[in-house]
Design a protein around this motif. Structure first.
Motif, PDB file in Angstrom:
ATOM      1  N   ASN A  22       0.848  -1.190   0.000  1.00  0.00           N
ATOM      2  CA  ASN A  22       0.000   0.000   0.000  1.00  0.00           C
ATOM      3  C   ASN A  22       0.885   1.241   0.000  1.00  0.00           C
ATOM      4  OD1 ASN A  22      -1.792   2.099   0.628  1.00  0.00           O
ATOM      5  ND2 ASN A  22      -3.080   0.762   1.868  1.00  0.00           N
ATOM      6  N   PRO A  23       0.878   2.037  -1.073  1.00  0.00           N
ATOM      7  CA  PRO A  23       1.754   3.218  -1.129  1.00  0.00           C
ATOM      8  C   PRO A  23       1.455   4.244  -0.047  1.00  0.00           C
ATOM      9  CG  PRO A  23       0.180   3.227  -2.954  1.00  0.00           C
ATOM     10  CD  PRO A  23       0.089   1.880  -2.309  1.00  0.00           C
ATOM     11  N   ALA A  24       0.224   4.261   0.453  1.00  0.00           N
ATOM     12  CA  ALA A  24      -0.137   5.250   1.477  1.00  0.00           C
ATOM     13  C   ALA A  24       0.569   5.002   2.802  1.00  0.00           C
ATOM     14  CB  ALA A  24      -1.644   5.259   1.685  1.00  0.00           C
ATOM     15  N   THR A  25       1.025   3.773   3.002  1.00  0.00           N
ATOM     16  CA  THR A  25       1.687   3.452   4.278  1.00  0.00           C
ATOM     17  C   THR A  25       3.110   2.941   4.068  1.00  0.00           C
ATOM     18  OG1 THR A  25       0.659   1.255   4.202  1.00  0.00           O
ATOM     19  CG2 THR A  25      -0.483   2.966   5.477  1.00  0.00           C
ATOM     20  N   ALA A  26       3.669   3.235   2.907  1.00  0.00           N
ATOM     21  CA  ALA A  26       5.007   2.719   2.601  1.00  0.00           C
ATOM     22  C   ALA A  26       6.054   3.192   3.607  1.00  0.00           C
ATOM     23  CB  ALA A  26       5.413   3.136   1.185  1.00  0.00           C
ATOM     24  N   ASP A  27       5.848   4.355   4.192  1.00  0.00           N
ATOM     25  CA  ASP A  27       6.802   4.904   5.168  1.00  0.00           C
ATOM     26  C   ASP A  27       6.223   4.931   6.575  1.00  0.00           C
ATOM     27  OD1 ASP A  27       8.815   5.441   3.249  1.00  0.00           O
ATOM     28  OD2 ASP A  27       7.749   7.258   2.628  1.00  0.00           O
ATOM     29  N   ILE A  28       5.356   3.972   6.888  1.00  0.00           N
ATOM     30  CA  ILE A  28       4.689   4.008   8.191  1.00  0.00           C
ATOM     31  C   ILE A  28       5.665   3.899   9.359  1.00  0.00           C
ATOM     32  CG2 ILE A  28       4.237   1.504   8.355  1.00  0.00           C
ATOM     33  CD1 ILE A  28       1.421   2.272   9.418  1.00  0.00           C
ATOM     34  N   PRO A  33       3.495   8.653  16.108  1.00  0.00           N
ATOM     35  CA  PRO A  33       2.333   7.870  16.538  1.00  0.00           C
ATOM     36  C   PRO A  33       1.017   8.417  16.001  1.00  0.00           C
ATOM     37  CG  PRO A  33       3.866   8.093  18.350  1.00  0.00           C
ATOM     38  CD  PRO A  33       4.394   8.947  17.237  1.00  0.00           C
ATOM     39  N   LEU A  34       0.857   9.743  16.010  1.00  0.00           N
ATOM     40  CA  LEU A  34      -0.372  10.316  15.488  1.00  0.00           C
ATOM     41  C   LEU A  34      -0.509  10.045  14.000  1.00  0.00           C
ATOM     42  CD1 LEU A  34      -2.934  11.983  15.787  1.00  0.00           C
ATOM     43  CD2 LEU A  34      -1.546  14.065  15.497  1.00  0.00           C
ATOM     44  N   GLU A  35       0.561  10.157  13.265  1.00  0.00           N
ATOM     45  CA  GLU A  35       0.519   9.893  11.825  1.00  0.00           C
ATOM     46  C   GLU A  35       0.211   8.429  11.536  1.00  0.00           C
ATOM     47  OE1 GLU A  35       3.641  13.251  10.113  1.00  0.00           O
ATOM     48  OE2 GLU A  35       4.420  11.367  10.923  1.00  0.00           O
ATOM     49  N   LEU A  40      -3.815   4.587   9.513  1.00  0.00           N
ATOM     50  CA  LEU A  40      -4.661   3.402   9.707  1.00  0.00           C
ATOM     51  C   LEU A  40      -6.131   3.778   9.606  1.00  0.00           C
ATOM     52  CD1 LEU A  40      -2.799   1.678  12.689  1.00  0.00           C
ATOM     53  CD2 LEU A  40      -2.777   0.972  10.289  1.00  0.00           C
ATOM     54  N   ASN A  41      -6.494   4.895  10.210  1.00  0.00           N
ATOM     55  CA  ASN A  41      -7.883   5.340  10.180  1.00  0.00           C
ATOM     56  C   ASN A  41      -8.324   5.675   8.758  1.00  0.00           C
ATOM     57  OD1 ASN A  41      -9.829   8.109  10.746  1.00  0.00           O
ATOM     58  ND2 ASN A  41     -10.356   6.191  11.729  1.00  0.00           N
ATOM     59  N   ALA A  42      -7.439   6.268   7.985  1.00  0.00           N
ATOM     60  CA  ALA A  42      -7.768   6.600   6.597  1.00  0.00           C
ATOM     61  C   ALA A  42      -8.030   5.343   5.781  1.00  0.00           C
ATOM     62  CB  ALA A  42      -6.634   7.414   5.975  1.00  0.00           C
ATOM     63  N   GLU A  43      -7.268   4.292   6.043  1.00  0.00           N
ATOM     64  CA  GLU A  43      -7.493   3.023   5.341  1.00  0.00           C
ATOM     65  C   GLU A  43      -8.804   2.377   5.812  1.00  0.00           C
ATOM     66  OE1 GLU A  43      -5.733   1.717   2.728  1.00  0.00           O
ATOM     67  OE2 GLU A  43      -4.862   3.732   2.837  1.00  0.00           O
ATOM     68  N   ASP A  44      -9.052   2.411   7.116  1.00  0.00           N
ATOM     69  CA  ASP A  44     -10.290   1.831   7.643  1.00  0.00           C
ATOM     70  C   ASP A  44     -11.525   2.532   7.077  1.00  0.00           C
ATOM     71  OD1 ASP A  44      -8.995  -0.063   9.160  1.00  0.00           O
ATOM     72  OD2 ASP A  44      -9.055   1.095  11.018  1.00  0.00           O
ATOM     73  N   ALA A  45     -11.390   3.819   6.792  1.00  0.00           N
ATOM     74  CA  ALA A  45     -12.527   4.568   6.262  1.00  0.00           C
ATOM     75  C   ALA A  45     -12.999   4.039   4.912  1.00  0.00           C
ATOM     76  CB  ALA A  45     -12.159   6.051   6.141  1.00  0.00           C
ATOM     77  N   LYS A  46     -12.136   3.299   4.228  1.00  0.00           N
ATOM     78  CA  LYS A  46     -12.485   2.741   2.917  1.00  0.00           C
ATOM     79  C   LYS A  46     -13.330   1.466   3.033  1.00  0.00           C
ATOM     80  CE  LYS A  46      -8.069   4.439   1.096  1.00  0.00           C
ATOM     81  NZ  LYS A  46      -6.747   4.047   0.528  1.00  0.00           N
TER      82      LYS A  46
END
Length: 310
Positions: A22-28, A33-35, A40-46
């Motif tokens: 997932n490119p959105a979390t490639a640098d997780i 911690p907030l980021e 994670l929340n942005a992905e769950d929203a899908k």
């Protein structure tokens, strides 16, 4: 060596949408911690949107399940790992919520009960084990088997589905990848496409959330169709502890307009049977008459009240 069926034309697991990066979390691992939780929340929203797109299939499934259960059939969930645990969770919560017996809605997991708390990862590779689980239950054509597998290709689940089909049971598949062996083999396929996981391949995340949402709908929708609710009140609740006793009392109050003391007295006079208490409270009949009328109307409270008031 695992007894793993190799389906011709089945792509490598790395090509599955739920296994891709997932490119959105490639640098997780570089995020604060907030980021991290925002990502994670942005992905769950899908997930809710993915489930929304398969609601017609879910509705078709609950109608078919309810039809069979009304004739004495069972609802059986079967899966491995997270998928199996979610099925067991949904099955285990139906008796106190809807007054079902443990035999009516059953959850099975690869590796057996120990796998609910500890991973037994290799158990999912054995299709014969899936078949054996259902053989033990002596399936009939009135039963429904829901195979749960995020990948849609778990051998344990596929073995169970093949056996269920041979027994004439209704087969439903819940997967999160398109064109999977599971999707091709079941009568009703429910496939919410959640896309790549925030942590590559960790299907306990979005896939697990989607599966939980769908399982909630399957059991709740089926119970609604079977008359286990009156409006949105769980009128078949089994008051096995103080909290549930309070809930039953509140339900009787809402359905009858009586105060708490009157509702508690009614429940005591009906041995805790919420539906019976409501009929007694609404129509001023004896508990025995209320029970007889409920039985005559397939224990559907709304139908019973309307028939007795007409």
């Amino acid at each position: 060596m695992s007894d793993v069926p190799h389906t011709e034309g089945t792509p490598a697991i790395s090509t599955l949408a739920t296994e891709t990066s997932n490119p959105a979390t490639a640098d997780i691992d570089r995020m604060s911690p907030l980021e991290v939780v925002q990502a994670l929340n942005a992905e769950d929203a899908k997930v809710a949107r993915a489930v929304e797109l398969v609601l017609p299939e879910v509705a078709r499934a609950i109608e078919a399940i309810a039809d069979r259960m009304s004739q004495g059939g069972r609802l059986i969930y079967i899966g491995a790992g997270t998928s199996g645990r979610l099925g067991i969770l949904d099955a285990s919560e139906c008796p106190p919520t809807f007054g079902t017996s443990p035999e009516q809605i059953v959850g099975l997991i690869a590796g057996g009960p120990i796998a609910t708390a500890s991973a037994v990862e290799d158990a999912e590779d054995n299709p014969a084990a899936g078949r054996a689980e259902l053989e033990h239950l002596r399936l009939t054509e009135l039963d429904t088997v829901v195979g749960i597998a995020a990948s849609g290709r778990t051998p344990y689940v596929l073995g169970a589905i093949e056996y269920a089909k041979n027994q004439g049971a209704l087969t439903i598949g819940l997967a999160c990848n398109q064109h999977s062996p599971l999707e091709r083999r079941v009568e009703i396929a429910i496939v919410p496409l959640v896309g790549p996981e925030a942590i590559t391949g960790s299907t306990r995340l979005k896939s697990g959330t989607a599966q939980k949402m769908v399982l909630n709908m399957l059991s709740t929708g089926t119970m609604v169709l079977l008359g286990k609710t009156y409006g949105n009140l769980m009128v078949d609740v089994v008051a096995t502890n103080y909290k549930l006793e309070q809930r039953a009392s509140s339900i009787v109050q809402q359905a009858t307009g009586l105060d708490r003391a009157q509702a508690v007295a009614l429940l005591r006079s009906t041995q805790g049977e919420t539906k019976t208490a409501i009929v007694v409270g609404r129509l001023h009949v004896s508990p025995d008459v209320a029970r007889a009328q409920l039985a005559a109307h397939n224990h559907n409270l709304r139908n019973t009240l309307e028939a007795m008031q007409s």
